[in-house]
Design an enzyme around this catalytic site. Structure first.
Site, PDB file in Angstrom:
ATOM      1  N   LYS A 210       0.823  -1.205   0.000  1.00  0.00           N
ATOM      2  CA  LYS A 210       0.000   0.000   0.000  1.00  0.00           C
ATOM      3  C   LYS A 210       0.863   1.264   0.000  1.00  0.00           C
ATOM      4  O   LYS A 210       0.637   2.185  -0.772  1.00  0.00           O
ATOM      5  CB  LYS A 210      -0.935  -0.007   1.209  1.00  0.00           C
ATOM      6  CG  LYS A 210      -1.905   1.173   1.236  1.00  0.00           C
ATOM      7  CD  LYS A 210      -2.772   1.175   2.476  1.00  0.00           C
ATOM      8  CE  LYS A 210      -3.774   0.067   2.476  1.00  0.00           C
ATOM      9  NZ  LYS A 210      -4.723   0.139   3.619  1.00  0.00           N
ATOM     10  N   GLU A 216      10.121  -5.988   3.505  1.00  0.00           N
ATOM     11  CA  GLU A 216      10.293  -7.283   2.862  1.00  0.00           C
ATOM     12  C   GLU A 216       9.874  -7.241   1.399  1.00  0.00           C
ATOM     13  O   GLU A 216      10.552  -7.764   0.510  1.00  0.00           O
ATOM     14  CB  GLU A 216       9.488  -8.358   3.614  1.00  0.00           C
ATOM     15  CG  GLU A 216       9.873  -8.539   5.067  1.00  0.00           C
ATOM     16  CD  GLU A 216       9.052  -7.687   6.015  1.00  0.00           C
ATOM     17  OE1 GLU A 216       8.954  -8.051   7.191  1.00  0.00           O
ATOM     18  OE2 GLU A 216       8.509  -6.636   5.584  1.00  0.00           O
ATOM     19  N   GLY A 271      -5.169  -5.181   5.660  1.00  0.00           N
ATOM     20  CA  GLY A 271      -4.401  -6.133   4.863  1.00  0.00           C
ATOM     21  C   GLY A 271      -4.980  -7.528   4.854  1.00  0.00           C
ATOM     22  O   GLY A 271      -5.068  -8.178   3.808  1.00  0.00           O
ATOM     23  N   ARG A 272      -5.397  -8.027   6.017  1.00  0.00           N
ATOM     24  CA  ARG A 272      -5.909  -9.394   6.090  1.00  0.00           C
ATOM     25  C   ARG A 272      -7.330  -9.515   5.551  1.00  0.00           C
ATOM     26  O   ARG A 272      -7.894 -10.610   5.520  1.00  0.00           O
ATOM     27  CB  ARG A 272      -5.817  -9.901   7.525  1.00  0.00           C
ATOM     28  CG  ARG A 272      -6.526  -9.025   8.550  1.00  0.00           C
ATOM     29  CD  ARG A 272      -6.051  -9.370   9.965  1.00  0.00           C
ATOM     30  NE  ARG A 272      -6.602  -8.472  10.976  1.00  0.00           N
ATOM     31  CZ  ARG A 272      -6.125  -7.277  11.269  1.00  0.00           C
ATOM     32  NH1 ARG A 272      -5.093  -6.795  10.602  1.00  0.00           N
ATOM     33  NH2 ARG A 272      -6.664  -6.547  12.228  1.00  0.00           N
ATOM     34  N   GLU A 357      -4.242 -11.769  14.385  1.00  0.00           N
ATOM     35  CA  GLU A 357      -3.893 -10.363  14.198  1.00  0.00           C
ATOM     36  C   GLU A 357      -5.080  -9.467  14.513  1.00  0.00           C
ATOM     37  O   GLU A 357      -4.905  -8.330  14.947  1.00  0.00           O
ATOM     38  CB  GLU A 357      -3.412 -10.136  12.756  1.00  0.00           C
ATOM     39  CG  GLU A 357      -2.650  -8.827  12.575  1.00  0.00           C
ATOM     40  CD  GLU A 357      -1.885  -8.771  11.265  1.00  0.00           C
ATOM     41  OE1 GLU A 357      -0.679  -9.081  11.276  1.00  0.00           O
ATOM     42  OE2 GLU A 357      -2.504  -8.428  10.244  1.00  0.00           O
ATOM     43  N   HIS A 388      -1.461 -38.278  11.274  1.00  0.00           N
ATOM     44  CA  HIS A 388      -0.189 -38.960  11.501  1.00  0.00           C
ATOM     45  C   HIS A 388       0.850 -38.015  12.089  1.00  0.00           C
ATOM     46  O   HIS A 388       2.043 -38.299  12.051  1.00  0.00           O
ATOM     47  CB  HIS A 388       0.314 -39.550  10.181  1.00  0.00           C
ATOM     48  CG  HIS A 388      -0.613 -40.566   9.617  1.00  0.00           C
ATOM     49  ND1 HIS A 388      -0.528 -41.911   9.917  1.00  0.00           N
ATOM     50  CD2 HIS A 388      -1.692 -40.433   8.791  1.00  0.00           C
ATOM     51  CE1 HIS A 388      -1.488 -42.567   9.280  1.00  0.00           C
ATOM     52  NE2 HIS A 388      -2.210 -41.691   8.598  1.00  0.00           N
ATOM     53  N   LYS A 500       9.222  -4.138  13.721  1.00  0.00           N
ATOM     54  CA  LYS A 500       9.584  -3.414  12.504  1.00  0.00           C
ATOM     55  C   LYS A 500      10.450  -2.200  12.836  1.00  0.00           C
ATOM     56  O   LYS A 500      11.439  -1.910  12.156  1.00  0.00           O
ATOM     57  CB  LYS A 500       8.326  -2.950  11.769  1.00  0.00           C
ATOM     58  CG  LYS A 500       7.514  -4.042  11.108  1.00  0.00           C
ATOM     59  CD  LYS A 500       6.333  -3.396  10.394  1.00  0.00           C
ATOM     60  CE  LYS A 500       5.472  -4.424   9.688  1.00  0.00           C
ATOM     61  NZ  LYS A 500       4.321  -3.785   8.999  1.00  0.00           N
TER      62      LYS A 500
END
Length: 547
Positions: A210, A216, A271-272, A357, A388, A500
């Site tokens: 954005k 990253e 964002g999510r 979050e 398993h 951050k």
């Protein structure tokens, strides 16, 4: 709006719920089936999903009434209406929360803080559709005139998890002419693996940030840019191989991306919750505009259901109330999400971010400390693999961990025998967790299964774009409802900021000394650079001191 966390009505509703929990203490879920022959029908709902079944939980009619009374006292309906109306329910940031506007029918009239936004949403959607048609038809080519054969989405968090999950889940619906790849981790291994599979002449990169400052994402984007130029492409080629999902036009242009190929979204989109926005550009390319619209329409149908259905029959509300019961009445600190469909293997990670979050908060929306536990730890993985691995703990561990099972009634492959075996395992696991089994004899206590371990089941008819859209929207609204009941701010994420800030400080100024693990790392990284014949760390970006 949301009830104040300390309101007498809300306190009374919580106290009533606690009494119902005490009443049911020592009761087994099997007993509830024995006393109510219609239990499965009473505690399941059919609708947009083929079935949501919460009958295998320690909830009876009185407990359900208390849960619904809690939702009423917390003001769930009013808070929901305020969200759809565009009120600034993200109070810590003064923003509306309008991801529902992103999947609304064209020509809708949503407004954020009183400002109309639907026309902007429609315009960006049209821009995405037009661009996708050019790429899919071959009209848009790379700088050498070759057709685009691969799309690489570069993002992180919601800018990665949502599109990545949907692309994986809807692989049968993707164009075979266009391979979708996703890069999120700043670890160079992530980018290197993808670059090893694609050609610089035939690859389109989507940089999703954005602000166009995400550390990253920008590190990965710069590496991809350098890779394209290292192939012999001129600087002008960047505009043919990169587009952006951002709001920072200056930074996008400085990168070499044409402003007309910047796709915007807004500060009222978290964002999510952004897969429905321009963040889903890779999906429009892969599914085509019609396929993406089907995905949006499924979510829209769940929005309509959430907005217009009484709380007692409302799928997201019921799912949230079951979660409240497990977290705050039974004290379950963890919940496993187990999709019995390989296409949904990424769903636990997606829901992990969505819930933890959003609701991993210890302060109420009014600024005081929370009075009770909020988000559980959300984890899981695809069945039958999980059987398993971690199912041992689910069946015989010391903690009771509720399980959300998710399955598809009909497969999209021809291996019918496989699907029958898969679904038999799903139902068997849910039943075994509930009933358990006593030890065969006194000498074999380790063979005892205590049972009485709750689970819910989300069963969709078939994993189509619309059904997946509805499933994801259901969970968005479930998380919202839980946040309202806990009186917390679900739509900020201040908890991600501190790390951050410290990382930026270390990159800018370097560590205060060369002690401990950080000092060891810097010394080792410099030695590795010399051995590999790489440029100095400050130029290569290999050391944490690099700029």
């Amino acid at each position: 709006m949301t009830a104040h966390a300390s309101s007498p009505a809300l306190a009374a509703a919580w106290a009533r719920l606690a009494r119902e929990g005490q009443r049911l203490a020592g009761t087994r879920i099997e007993q509830l089936f024995a006393t109510d022959p219609n239990r499965t029908a009473v505690y399941s709902r059919a609708g947009l999903l083929t079935c949501f079944d919460f009958s295998r939980t320690l909830i009876d009619r009185k407990a359900m009434d208390a849960l619904l009374a809690l939702a009423e006292a917390a003001g769930v309906a009013d808070a929901r209406d305020a969200m759809f109306a565009g009120a600034p329910i993200n109070r810590t940031e003064g923003r509306s929360v309008l991801h529902v506007a992103l999947r609304a029918a064209k020509g809708s009239a949503y407004a954020a803080n009183g400002r109309p936004v639907s026309a902007e949403v429609d315009a960006v959607r049209a821009q995405m559709d037009a661009f996708a048609e050019k790429v899919r038809s071959g009209a848009w080519t790379g700088h050498t005139g070759k057709r685009i054969r691969a799309v690489v989405n570069i993002g992180i968090g919601g800018s990665d998890l949502g599109p990545r999950l949907v692309a994986d889940a809807l692989r049968p619906y993707l164009s075979p002419e266009l391979a979708l790849h996703f890069v999120s981790n700043v670890d160079g291994e992530d980018m290197a693996r993808v670059l090893g599979r694609v050609s610089p002449e035939e690859t389109l990169f989507i940089v999703a940030s954005k602000t166009f400052t995400t550390q990253e994402t920008l590190a990965n984007a710069r590496s991809a840019r350098a890779w394209v130029l290292a192939s012999g492409a001129p600087e002008s080629a960047i505009a043919r191989h990169f587009v952006a999902v951002s709001t920072n036009a200056d930074a996008v242009a400085a990168f070499g991306i044409s402003p007309e190929n910047m796709f915007v979204f807004w500060d009222w989109v978290g964002g999510r919750y952004s897969v429905w926005s321009a963040i889903g550009l890779s999906l429009v390319l892969g599914l085509g505009p019609a396929g993406f619209e089907e995905f949006l329409s499924g979510a829209r149908s769940m929005d309509d259901h959430f907005l217009g259905t009484p709380l007692a029959d409302n799928l997201p509300v019921l799912a949230a109330l079951v979660g409240i019961w497990h977290r705050n009445v039974l004290g379950c600190a963890s919940r496993a999400v187990v999709p019995y469909d390989e296409r949904l293997a990424l769903l636990p990670a997606y829901l992990q971010q969505l819930e933890m979050e959003s609701n991993g908060k210890s302060v109420t929306i009014d600024g005081g400390p929370v009075a009770r536990a909020t988000s559980p730890v959300v984890w899981g993985g695809a069945g039958t693999n999980g059987q398993h691995a971690y199912f041992q703990l689910l069946h015989q561990g010391t903690d009771i961990i509720p399980v959300d099972f998710i399955g598809c009634a009909l497969p999209d492959h021809a291996l019918a025998g496989h699907h029958r075996l898969l679904m038999a395992n799903l139902f068997a696991q849910a039943h075994a967790l509930m009933t358990g089994r006593p030890a065969p004899d006194a000498a074999s206590p380790h063979k005892a299964f205590p049972g009485n371990r709750p689970s819910t089941l989300y069963l969709v008819e078939r994993l189509t774009p619309s059904r997946l859209g509805a499933l994801l929207a259901l969970h968005e609204h479930r998380v919202f409802t839980e946040g309202v009941i806990w009186s917390i701010a679900s739509f900020d994420q201040w908890g991600v900021e501190l790390g951050k800030e410290i990382a930026r400080s270390l990159l800018r100024e370097g560590p205060p000394g060369e002690r401990g693990a950080l000092g060891w790392y810097n010394r080792h990284a410099r030695a590795e650079d010399r051995l590999a014949g790489l440029p100095a760390p400050a130029a290569a970006g290999a050391s944490i001191k690099a700029n």
